[in-house]
Design a protein around this motif. Structure first.
Motif, PDB file in Angstrom:
ATOM      1  N   UNK A  13      46.371 -51.162 -53.644  1.00  0.00           N
ATOM      2  CA  UNK A  13      46.694 -51.212 -52.169  1.00  0.00           C
ATOM      3  C   UNK A  13      48.189 -51.516 -52.047  1.00  0.00           C
ATOM      4  N   UNK A  14      48.613 -52.216 -53.075  1.00  0.00           N
ATOM      5  CA  UNK A  14      50.194 -52.494 -52.722  1.00  0.00           C
ATOM      6  C   UNK A  14      51.142 -51.810 -52.481  1.00  0.00           C
ATOM      7  N   UNK A  15      50.729 -50.472 -53.053  1.00  0.00           N
ATOM      8  CA  UNK A  15      51.638 -49.462 -53.238  1.00  0.00           C
ATOM      9  C   UNK A  15      51.959 -48.786 -51.855  1.00  0.00           C
ATOM     10  N   UNK A  16      50.847 -49.055 -51.006  1.00  0.00           N
ATOM     11  CA  UNK A  16      50.797 -48.491 -49.515  1.00  0.00           C
ATOM     12  C   UNK A  16      51.372 -49.410 -48.485  1.00  0.00           C
ATOM     13  N   UNK A  17      51.436 -50.761 -49.065  1.00  0.00           N
ATOM     14  CA  UNK A  17      52.057 -51.683 -47.955  1.00  0.00           C
ATOM     15  C   UNK A  17      53.606 -51.567 -47.939  1.00  0.00           C
ATOM     16  N   UNK A  18      53.998 -51.753 -46.613  1.00  0.00           N
ATOM     17  CA  UNK A  18      55.253 -51.609 -46.318  1.00  0.00           C
ATOM     18  C   UNK A  18      56.197 -52.816 -47.039  1.00  0.00           C
ATOM     19  N   UNK A  19      57.619 -52.519 -47.467  1.00  0.00           N
ATOM     20  CA  UNK A  19      58.175 -53.332 -48.338  1.00  0.00           C
ATOM     21  C   UNK A  19      58.203 -54.523 -47.757  1.00  0.00           C
ATOM     22  N   UNK A  20      58.209 -54.804 -46.391  1.00  0.00           N
ATOM     23  CA  UNK A  20      58.412 -56.330 -45.802  1.00  0.00           C
ATOM     24  C   UNK A  20      57.178 -56.899 -46.218  1.00  0.00           C
ATOM     25  N   UNK A  21      55.849 -56.450 -46.053  1.00  0.00           N
ATOM     26  CA  UNK A  21      54.754 -57.213 -46.434  1.00  0.00           C
ATOM     27  C   UNK A  21      54.667 -57.414 -47.878  1.00  0.00           C
ATOM     28  N   UNK A  22      55.190 -56.603 -48.782  1.00  0.00           N
ATOM     29  CA  UNK A  22      55.120 -56.845 -49.958  1.00  0.00           C
ATOM     30  C   UNK A  22      56.076 -57.893 -50.697  1.00  0.00           C
ATOM     31  N   UNK A  23      57.045 -57.901 -49.747  1.00  0.00           N
ATOM     32  CA  UNK A  23      58.265 -58.973 -50.055  1.00  0.00           C
ATOM     33  C   UNK A  23      57.669 -60.332 -49.385  1.00  0.00           C
ATOM     34  N   UNK A  24      57.207 -60.318 -48.228  1.00  0.00           N
ATOM     35  CA  UNK A  24      56.909 -61.629 -47.538  1.00  0.00           C
ATOM     36  C   UNK A  24      55.297 -61.246 -47.050  1.00  0.00           C
ATOM     37  N   UNK A  25      54.291 -61.432 -48.189  1.00  0.00           N
ATOM     38  CA  UNK A  25      52.991 -61.362 -47.645  1.00  0.00           C
ATOM     39  C   UNK A  25      52.310 -62.312 -46.702  1.00  0.00           C
ATOM     40  N   UNK A  26      52.973 -63.376 -46.451  1.00  0.00           N
ATOM     41  CA  UNK A  26      52.668 -64.347 -45.170  1.00  0.00           C
ATOM     42  C   UNK A  26      53.231 -64.415 -44.153  1.00  0.00           C
ATOM     43  N   UNK A  27      54.350 -63.321 -44.137  1.00  0.00           N
ATOM     44  CA  UNK A  27      55.033 -63.076 -42.926  1.00  0.00           C
ATOM     45  C   UNK A  27      56.091 -64.145 -42.658  1.00  0.00           C
ATOM     46  N   UNK A  28      56.634 -64.566 -43.918  1.00  0.00           N
ATOM     47  CA  UNK A  28      57.424 -65.606 -43.988  1.00  0.00           C
ATOM     48  C   UNK A  28      58.857 -64.882 -43.053  1.00  0.00           C
ATOM     49  N   UNK A  29      58.849 -63.675 -42.953  1.00  0.00           N
ATOM     50  CA  UNK A  29      60.313 -63.148 -42.178  1.00  0.00           C
ATOM     51  C   UNK A  29      60.332 -63.800 -40.751  1.00  0.00           C
ATOM     52  N   UNK A  30      59.286 -63.999 -40.292  1.00  0.00           N
ATOM     53  CA  UNK A  30      59.325 -64.966 -39.047  1.00  0.00           C
ATOM     54  C   UNK A  30      60.118 -66.060 -39.124  1.00  0.00           C
ATOM     55  N   UNK A  31      60.200 -66.774 -40.249  1.00  0.00           N
ATOM     56  CA  UNK A  31      60.809 -67.970 -40.401  1.00  0.00           C
ATOM     57  C   UNK A  31      62.313 -67.480 -40.671  1.00  0.00           C
ATOM     58  N   UNK A  32      62.751 -66.455 -41.239  1.00  0.00           N
ATOM     59  CA  UNK A  32      64.124 -65.954 -41.428  1.00  0.00           C
ATOM     60  C   UNK A  32      64.584 -65.868 -40.094  1.00  0.00           C
ATOM     61  N   UNK A  33      63.963 -65.115 -39.157  1.00  0.00           N
ATOM     62  CA  UNK A  33      64.418 -65.006 -37.662  1.00  0.00           C
ATOM     63  C   UNK A  33      64.611 -66.128 -37.111  1.00  0.00           C
ATOM     64  N   UNK A  34      63.819 -67.237 -37.236  1.00  0.00           N
ATOM     65  CA  UNK A  34      64.008 -68.531 -36.503  1.00  0.00           C
ATOM     66  C   UNK A  34      65.181 -69.224 -37.089  1.00  0.00           C
TER      67      UNK A  34
END
Length: 715
Positions: A13-34
Motif C-alpha cells: 500500500x505504501x507504493x500507492x500513497x501520495x509522497x506527502x503521506x509517505x514523507x509525513x505519515x502523521x500529517x506533520x506537514x500541517x506543522x510546517x505550515x504553522x
C-alpha cells in the motif's frame, strides 16, 4: 471480521500513497505550515527575527525542552505518560551541585553519577509501571512530587550551587571552534538516536504495538514489561542530561530547575502528532512541534508582546494543529472510500505479508529519517553561520575599542531609542509601582520602553528575556537581578554586542554592567532597618527576618549589614532565623506562622520583601500575639491597614516610582553619552541632580513610613 487495513500500512500500500503521506505519515506537514506562518508574521512584527543570530537563539533555547520531548515521545507512543521529568531535572541539578561542591567530586564523575541518578529515577517509574502494573499517570504524578520534594529537602528549598568552573560552563555558554554551541550536538545525538530506535528497530515497532494494544502485544510475544521499562529509564536519563545542560547554561543548580518543563515537552510531543492514546507518533513530528513552540515564544519576545501571551497562543496552536490533523485524516479516509481498487490491493497485500496492522502502520521510511537529519543539520549550519558572523562582529568591535570598553550603541534618527527594563517578577506590586515611574520617564524622554520579565522569581527566564533583547538589538538593558551568578554571563554578552547595561534594585557582577542604579546604599538600608528594630524592641529581644530568596544579591547584602550593625551597636538584639518567602505573600504568611511557633520569644518580624510584609502582618494578626510587631521593606498602600491596626510598626523604603523613573533617565543618559564613568552627578528630570559615585547612581537615603505619615503617600 473487519479486514480493513489503514492506508499507512507498510508494504504494497505504501507504493500507492501520495509522497506527502509517505514523507509525513502523521500529517506533520500541517506543522510546517504553522511554522511558516509564524515566521511570516514575526518577520513583520519582530525586530531582527529573520536573522541568522536569532535562528541560533531559537535552536539554543530548544535543547533542554527538546531532550525531554524526545524522551517523552516513545513514552506517549506506548500509551503512557511521565510527569516527573521536570522534577527529575531539579533533583539531578541538586545532585550535581552537591556532588561537586559538598562531596568534592571531580565534575566528570559528578556528571556521570548525576546521569545514573536520572536513570535510577526512571527505573523507579519503570518498576512501578511495568512490574507492578500501576497506572503511569498516578505513578509519575507521585514521583513528580517525590523527586521535587527530595531536591528541596537536600537544599532546604534555599540552597543554590554556583561557581562552577569555566570548563563546565563551556557546555552551556561556550562555542566549539568559536562557532558552534556544544549542547546542540547533544540534541542532535538524542534526535538521531530516538529516530533510529523508533523508526528503524524491532524495539521501536514493538513500542507502537504496545501503544495500540498491550495485551495484543503480549500475545504476539513482545516483552511488554521490558519495553516499557526501557522507555521510562531512558526518560529519566534524558532528564538528568537536560539538567546538566541547564546548570551549565545558567551557571547555577537549584531545586526548582525544570519547573514546568514537563508540560512544555508534552505539548511539543502532542503538537507533533503523537497520539495521547498511544500507537501513533514520530520523532520528526516532535522536532517540528518543539520548534513551533520555541519560535512562537521567541517571536513574541522580539515583537515586545507580553510573555504570558505565549501560553495562550501555544494552547491555540495546539488546538488548531490537532484540528487540522483530524480534518486531514478524515479527508484521507473519505478519499479511500473513492478508491476501492486500492483498498482491495491493500487487503490482499496485508493477507500475503501476514503482518499485524500495528507492525506496519507506524514504520517510517528512509525519507522521513532524512527529513529529521536535515532539520537538525540545517539548524547546526544556521548556528555555525550566525556564530561566525557574531565572531566577526566582536573582532571588529575589539579592534575599534582598544581600551576594552564596549562600543556605544548607536541610534538612528529614524527610530526611538529602546530601553529594555526587567523586574525580578512582573506581578510583584513593588515592581508594578517601579514601572509607573519608568513609563513616566519614557514619555518625557521620547524613548521606547520595553518592560518584560518572569512572572515569578526565575533566573532562567531572566536569561531568556535578555537573550531575546540582544537579538532584537535594543540600545540599553536594565535588569533587577534575581541571581547574580546566573545572569552575569548573558549581560557580558550584551555588552560585547555594544548594548549598554544597567542593573537596578539588585546588582550583577560589576564587570557585567556599566552602572548600578541603587535605591540607597546597602549599608544605609541595613543600618536603617536595624536601628528601627532596636527602637521597636527597646534595644533588647529576639527577631526574625523574612526575605524573598536566599540567593537574592541585594537582600543578602542588606542582611550582611544588618548583622554588622547588630555586632557593632546592639548586642542585646538577637537574630534567630532567616526564612525565604519567594517574594510570595502566602508563603511569607506560612513562614511567619512557623517562626512564631518555633521561636516563641520572637517579638519582631522584619520582612525585607514587599509582599512579605503584609503576609507576615496577617500571620501576626491571626496569631493574636499583640506583643509581636512587624517592620521591613514594603509599599505604603500594601501596609496601610496593618499600620493603622498597630500590627506593622513601620516600614522602610524609598520612592519606588522614583526608582523606575531614575533608571530610565540613567539608561537614556548612558546611551547618549551624558552618563559616563567619573561623573559626579546626573540630571534626572523632576528628580533634579542625582549623586553618582564611581559606577553607582544613588537615588537617596531610605525613608521611614509610620502611622503619622503613611496616608500622605499613594503607591
Amino acid at each position: 471480521m473487519n479486514t480493513t487495513v489503514p492506508q499507512s500500512a507498510i508494504g504494497a500500500p505504501q507504493s500507492f500513497a501520495p509522497w506527502r503521506e509517505r514523507l509525513f505519515p502523521q500529517y506533520e506537514w500541517t506543522l510546517l505550515l504553522v511554522i511558516l506562518l509564524e515566521c511570516a508574521v514575526f518577520s513583520f512584527t519582530g525586530s531582527n527575527f529573520l536573522t541568522l543570530a536569532n535562528a541560533f537563539e531559537v535552536t539554543r533555547l530548544s535543547v533542554e525542552i527538546g531532550l525531554l520531548a524526545l524522551a517523552l515521545t516513545p513514552v506517549i507512543i506506548t500509551s503512557g505518560i511521565d510527569l516527573s521529568v521536570g522534577s527529575m531535572m531539579g533533583l539531578a541539578a541538586v545532585v550535581l551541585g552537591g556532588l561537586w561542591r559538598d562531596a568534592h567530586c571531580p565534575l566528570p564523575l559528578a556528571v556521570g553519577l548525576t546521569l545514573l541518578v536520572g536513570a535510577a529515577g526512571g527505573g523507579l517509574n519503570a518498576f512501578l509501571i511495568a512490574r507492578l502494573k500501576l497506572p503511569p499517570l498516578i505513578v509519575t504524578l507521585g514521583t513528580y512530587s517525590l523527586f521535587r520534594g527530595i531536591a528541596e529537602g537536600l537544599t532546604r528549598g534555599i540552597e543554590n550551587y554556583f561557581g562552577f568552573p569555566p570548563q563546565f560552563l563551556f557546555l552551556g555558554q561556550g562555542y566549539l571552534g568559536g562557532v558552534v554551541p556544544p549542547q546542540l550536538f547533544l540534541l542532535l545525538a538524542a534526535g538521531l538516536g530516538y529516530g533510529l530506535l523508533l523508526h528503524r528497530t524491532a524495539i521501536g515497532r514493538s513500542l507502537y504495538a504496545i501503544g495500540l494494544s498491550a495485551e495484543g502485544a503480549r500475545y504476539a510475544g513482545i516483552p511488554v514489561g521490558k519495553r516499557l521499562g526501557l522507555v521510562y529509564v531512558l526518560a529519566g536519563l534524558a532528564s538528568s542530561l537536560a539538567a546538566v545542560v541547564y546548570v551549565a547554561h545558567l551557571g547555577q543548580a537549584k531545586s526548582d530547575a525544570g519547573t514546568g518543563y514537563e508540560l512544555m515537552a508534552i505539548t511539543a510531543v502532542v503538537l507533533g502528532g503523537t497520539s495521547i492514546f498511544g500507537g501513533r507518533g514520530t520523532v520528526p513530528g516532535t522536532v517540528l512541534g518543539l520548534f513551533a513552540i520555541v519560535i512562537l515564544q521567541n517571536g513574541l519576545r522580539l515583537s515586545a508582546q507580553p510573555a504570558e501571551l505565549a501560553g495562550i497562543l501555544t494552547g491555540v496552536l495546539l488546538i488548531a494543529t490537532i484540528s487540522l490533523d483530524r480534518f486531514a485524516a478524515w479527508r484521507g479516509r473519505f478519499q479511500d472510500v473513492q478508491r476501492p481498487v486500492r483498498l482491495l490491493m491493500v487487503r490482499a497485500s496485508s493477507n500475503l505479508t501476514g503482518y499485524c496492522t500495528f507492525s506496519k502502520e507506524n514504520e517510517v521510511k528512509n525519507s522521513q529519517v532524512a527529513v529529521l537529519s536535515a532539520v537538525i543539520l540545517v539548524a547546526a549550519l544556521i548556528v555555525a553561520g550566525s556564530n561566525w558572523l557574531l565572531v566577526r562582529s566582536l573582532q571588529q568591535q575589539l579592534i575599534g575599542n582598544s581600551n576594552g570598553d564596549p562600543a556605544p550603541a548607536t541610534t538612528t534618527s529614524r527610530r526611538k531609542p529602546v530601553v529594555a527594563m526587567m523586574p525580578k517578577a512582573k506581578g510583584d506590586p513593588y515592581f508594578i509601582s517601579c514601572r509607573q515611574g519608568a513609563e513616566e520617564a519614557a514619555r518625557e524622554l521620547g524613548v521606547e520602553l520595553l518592560w518584560d520579565g518572569p512572572t515569578d522569581l526565575d533566573p532562567a527566564k531572566q536569561n531568556e528575556v535578555v537573550e531575546a533583547w540582544i537579538t532584537r538589538g535594543v540600545d540599553t538593558i536594565a535588569v533587577s537581578v534575581e541571581n547574580q551568578a546566573a545572569i552575569s554571563t548573558v549581560l557580558r554578552k550584551a555588552r560585547q554586542r555594544g548594548i549598554r547595561v544597567l542593573t537596578w534594585d539588585a546588582d550583577a557582577e560589576r564587570d557585567a554592567r556599566d552602572f548600578l542604579i541603587n535605591q540607597a546604599t546597602p549599608q544605609g538600608i541595613g543600618y536603617t532597618l536595624t536601628d528601627e528594630a532596636a527602637r521597636i524592641l527597646n534595644n533588647k529581644g529576639e527577631f526574625a527576618i523574612i526575605t524573598a530568596s536566599l540567593s537574592a544579591a541585594n537582600q543578602n547584602e542588606w542582611i550582611k549589614h544588618i548583622k554588622a550593625r547588630l555586632a557593632e551597636k546592639y548586642p542585646g538584639l538577637k537574630l534567630v532565623a532567616i526564612q525565604p518567602s519567594d517574594g510570595d505573600r502566602d508563603r511569607a504568611f506560612a513562614e511567619t506562622q512557623t517562626v512564631l511557633k518555633v521561636y516563641p520569644n520572637v517579638k519582631l518580624i522584619m520582612a525585607i520583601a514587599a509582599p512579605a510584609v503584609p503576609g507576615a502582618a496577617e500571620a501576626v494578626k491571626q496569631s493574636g500575639r499583640s506583643d509581636v510587631k512587624v517592620t521591613g521593606l514594603s509599599l505604603p498602600n500594601m501596609c496601610k491597614p496593618y499600620v493603622h491596626a498597630g500590627v506593622i510598626e513601620s516600614i522602610v523604603l524609598w520612592n519606588t516610582i522614583d526608582l523606575g523613573y531614575l533608571t530610565v533617565y540613567a539608561a537614556h543618559a548612558l546611551n547618549t553619552g551624558e552618563l559616563k564613568r567619573g561623573d559626579r552627578e546626573l540630571r534626572a528630570g523632576r528628580l533634579g541632580r542625582i549623586e553618582v559615585q564611581d559606577d553607582e547612581v544613588r537615588l537617596g537615603a531610605p525613608f521611614i513610613f509610620n502611622k503619622s505619615n503613611i496616608d500622605r503617600f499613594d503607591f
